[in-house]
Design an enzyme around this catalytic site. Structure first.
Site, PDB file in Angstrom:
ATOM      1  N   CYS A  10       2.101   6.192  -1.880  1.00 12.55           N
ATOM      2  CA  CYS A  10       2.438   4.983  -1.126  1.00 12.55           C
ATOM      3  C   CYS A  10       1.299   4.728  -0.140  1.00 12.55           C
ATOM      4  CB  CYS A  10       3.795   5.097  -0.427  1.00 12.55           C
ATOM      5  SG  CYS A  10       3.861   6.236   0.980  1.00 12.55           S
ATOM      6  N   ASN A  13       1.764   7.740   3.034  1.00 13.73           N
ATOM      7  CA  ASN A  13       2.307   9.064   2.705  1.00 13.73           C
ATOM      8  C   ASN A  13       3.155   9.626   3.840  1.00 13.73           C
ATOM      9  OD1 ASN A  13       1.085  12.389   1.965  1.00 13.73           O
ATOM     10  ND2 ASN A  13       2.676  11.291   0.856  1.00 13.73           N
ATOM     11  N   CYS A  15       6.439   7.777   4.370  1.00 15.63           N
ATOM     12  CA  CYS A  15       7.785   7.235   4.118  1.00 15.63           C
ATOM     13  C   CYS A  15       8.164   7.365   2.640  1.00 15.63           C
ATOM     14  CB  CYS A  15       7.883   5.770   4.552  1.00 15.63           C
ATOM     15  SG  CYS A  15       7.708   5.480   6.322  1.00 15.63           S
ATOM     16  N   ARG A  16       7.742   6.403   1.827  1.00 17.45           N
ATOM     17  CA  ARG A  16       8.227   6.322   0.448  1.00 17.45           C
ATOM     18  C   ARG A  16       7.775   7.472  -0.443  1.00 17.45           C
ATOM     19  NH1 ARG A  16       6.023   0.536  -0.829  1.00 17.45           N
ATOM     20  NH2 ARG A  16       4.379   1.418   0.502  1.00 17.45           N
ATOM     21  N   SER A  17       6.483   7.787  -0.449  1.00 13.19           N
ATOM     22  CA  SER A  17       6.026   8.832  -1.371  1.00 13.19           C
ATOM     23  C   SER A  17       6.558  10.215  -1.000  1.00 13.19           C
ATOM     24  CB  SER A  17       4.508   8.825  -1.539  1.00 13.19           C
ATOM     25  OG  SER A  17       3.827   9.033  -0.332  1.00 13.19           O
ATOM     26  N   ASP A 125       8.713  -1.357   1.393  1.00 12.93           N
ATOM     27  CA  ASP A 125       8.257  -0.418   2.415  1.00 12.93           C
ATOM     28  C   ASP A 125       9.205  -0.441   3.619  1.00 12.93           C
ATOM     29  OD1 ASP A 125       6.892   1.188   4.201  1.00 12.93           O
ATOM     30  OD2 ASP A 125       4.933   0.326   3.724  1.00 12.93           O
TER      31      ASP A 125
END
Length: 151
Positions: A10, A13, A15-17, A125
């Site tokens: 993401c 690196n 939050c999402r990933s 996001d």
């Protein structure tokens, strides 16, 4: 071909990933599937060295998943050479890493939501929306679909 390694990417690196990394590790462990290397990285250098963003840690913890010790890192050329699958959260991640990796690794880079049956969709996001639960649910659905590659 059954992949042996997966890298989630993401923007920062944080939050999402990392959510995807730890959800996938949890799903693999619950299925008793070992020997799969799962990591996450950033498409940018903005957050390098920072821990997982507190609301992302909180949504993982609410689902019984720990991400302790994770620090943001940037994707490297070596990652393109060593990971079987590179799964990105949105199309801007694809653009950000395309120039970095060159075209030869494009076949291993895909949008994560493809594995939730939504090939052209992105994981929004939550840094901007504040909706970490929706991001978690989208990522969980995609990682659950991704499990099919591992048996």
């Amino acid at each position: 071909m059954k992949p042996e390694s997966v890298l989630f990417v993401c923007h920062g690196n944080i939050c999402r990933s990392p959510i995807a990394e730890f959800v996938m590790k949890d799903l693999l462990a619950k299925r008793g599937i070992g020997g799969v290397r799962v990591e996450s990285a950033a498409a940018s250098s903005e957050e390098i060295g920072n821990p997982v963003y507190p609301p992302a840690r909180a949504v993982l913890a609410a689902h019984g998943i720990s991400c302790g010790g994770k620090r943001s890192r940037r994707i490297t050329r070596a990652d393109f050479e060593s990971f079987d699958l590179i799964l990105v959260m949105d199309k801007s991640n694809v653009r950000n890493i395309a120039g970095f990796c060159g075209g030869e690794f494009a076949s291993r880079t895909r949008l994560l939501m493809e594995f939730a049956g939504k090939p052209n969709c992105e994981v929004a996001d939550p840094w901007y929306s504040g909706d970490f639960e929706t991001a978690y649910n989208d990522i969980y659905a995609a990682c659950s679909g991704l499990l099919g590659l591992f048996g």
